[in-house]
Motif scaffolding. Structure first.
Motif, PDB file in Angstrom:
ATOM      1  N   THR A  38      -2.083   4.442  -6.049  1.00 54.81           N
ATOM      2  CA  THR A  38      -1.046   4.720  -5.020  1.00 54.81           C
ATOM      3  C   THR A  38      -0.228   5.995  -5.302  1.00 54.81           C
ATOM      4  O   THR A  38       0.424   6.587  -4.601  1.00 54.81           O
ATOM      5  CB  THR A  38      -0.210   3.690  -4.942  1.00 54.81           C
ATOM      6  OG1 THR A  38       0.395   3.348  -5.910  1.00 54.81           O
ATOM      7  CG2 THR A  38      -0.828   2.478  -4.034  1.00 54.81           C
ATOM      8  N   ILE A  40      -5.660  -1.741   2.277  1.00 53.05           N
ATOM      9  CA  ILE A  40      -5.490  -1.056   0.742  1.00 53.05           C
ATOM     10  C   ILE A  40      -4.725  -1.833   0.063  1.00 53.05           C
ATOM     11  O   ILE A  40      -4.832  -1.892  -1.003  1.00 53.05           O
ATOM     12  CB  ILE A  40      -4.983   0.242   1.021  1.00 53.05           C
ATOM     13  CG1 ILE A  40      -6.312   1.300   1.555  1.00 53.05           C
ATOM     14  CG2 ILE A  40      -4.844   1.035  -0.275  1.00 53.05           C
ATOM     15  CD1 ILE A  40      -5.943   2.829   2.008  1.00 53.05           C
ATOM     16  N   SER A  95       0.813  -1.267   0.056  1.00 54.33           N
ATOM     17  CA  SER A  95       0.022   0.232  -0.061  1.00 54.33           C
ATOM     18  C   SER A  95       0.661   1.318   0.090  1.00 54.33           C
ATOM     19  O   SER A  95       0.392   2.170  -0.374  1.00 54.33           O
ATOM     20  CB  SER A  95      -0.787  -0.187   1.275  1.00 54.33           C
ATOM     21  OG  SER A  95      -0.276   0.231   2.611  1.00 54.33           O
TER      22      SER A  95
END
Length: 271
Positions: free
Chosen positions: A259, A241, A41
């Protein structure tokens, strides 16, 4: 009766029936590790980025180059400060996990508060935090006071204790001590995974996350000074995530770029 064993990035099966708004037949991914998902993440480029997370404790990690295989250690071998864990796509991540992080700073602030109580005045910790960090940011020169704040030991050296050295009458102000504690936290992490290790791994940038790091510009400055490579920071790095990104990367031909959307800010922008 047992399910078929699959790799962590493969599908474990299909959803047998509707589950709230998720329709039956939706692929269900096999579970992935919390550490791996947290790294996923936070990383924007796993070939050139390393991750530092600093909350109660501290960790630094990066993805090893393709084809890397760790050597197996014997039970009698001394425990290394750097360990290797399986990552997605058959890769490994190198991780140095320190027990020394925001907990050391919290102990420092708590010590000041207890001194104040013993002197007859009660100062809230929030005021000590703000005053100490503000004073630490005013210290422009590298501190001469050496503080190794490993008061909780380390996994590879459980008996390790904290130390303070090179004390003189000119380096015991609040700002100097605060910056020395912050520098000691990052220096300890850098001793577990050195700047040379990052350079050899092809790392060109550090991405920082964690509540303690995001709120503490003194720590941010020390990371940049000790590792001497560009540093950016993300507001948060969540394992959930990372798991979603890993699954999205597998199921969609075009890699997810979520991201890279305004997630980072540079150390200079904060300072």
């Amino acid at each position: 009766m047992l399910p078929q064993v699959v790799h962590s990035t493969e599908n474990a099966g299909l959803l047998p029936r509707d589950w709230f708004d998720i329709p039956a037949g939706t692929p269900v991914s096999a579970a992935m590790g919390d550490l791996q998902c947290s790294v996923k993440s936070t990383l924007e480029d796993m070939e050139t980025d390393a991750v530092i997370n600093l909350s109660t404790s501290a960790q630094i990690a990066f993805v090893k180059q393709e084809g890397f295989q760790p050597e197996y250690s014997q039970p009698s071998d001394l425990r290394s400060s750097t360990e290797f864990f399986p990552y997605i796509e058959g890769r490994y991540i190198a991780v140095a996990a320190s027990l020394t992080g925001g907990n050391a700073l919290a102990a420092f602030v708590r010590m000041i508060q207890l001194w104040c109580v013993e002197l007859g005045c009660n100062v809230p910790q929030s005021k000590i935090w703000s005053a100490a960090l503000a004073a630490g940011m005013k210290e422009g020169e590298t501190p001469t006071l050496d503080i190794n704040p490993t008061i909780f030991g380390e996994r590879h050296c459980p008996d390790q204790k904290g130390t303070v050295s090179n004390i003189n009458q000119g380096n015991i102000g609040l700002g100097q001590v605060t910056r020395s504690v912050c520098r000691g936290i990052i220096a300890n992490l850098a001793s577990m995974m050195t700047p040379e290790m990052l350079k050899e791994g092809g790392i060109k940038r550090i991405v920082g996350s964690g509540a303690c790091l995001i709120r503490n510009q003194v720590l941010q400055r020390e990371i940049q000074e000790l590792y001497k490579i560009p540093v950016t920071f993300v507001e948060e790095g969540n394992a959930c995530i990372g798991a979603a990104i890993a699954v999205a990367d597998r199921h969609f031909a075009q890699k997810s770029d979520s991201t890279k959307r305004n997630r980072t800010f540079s150390c200079n922008e904060q300072m």
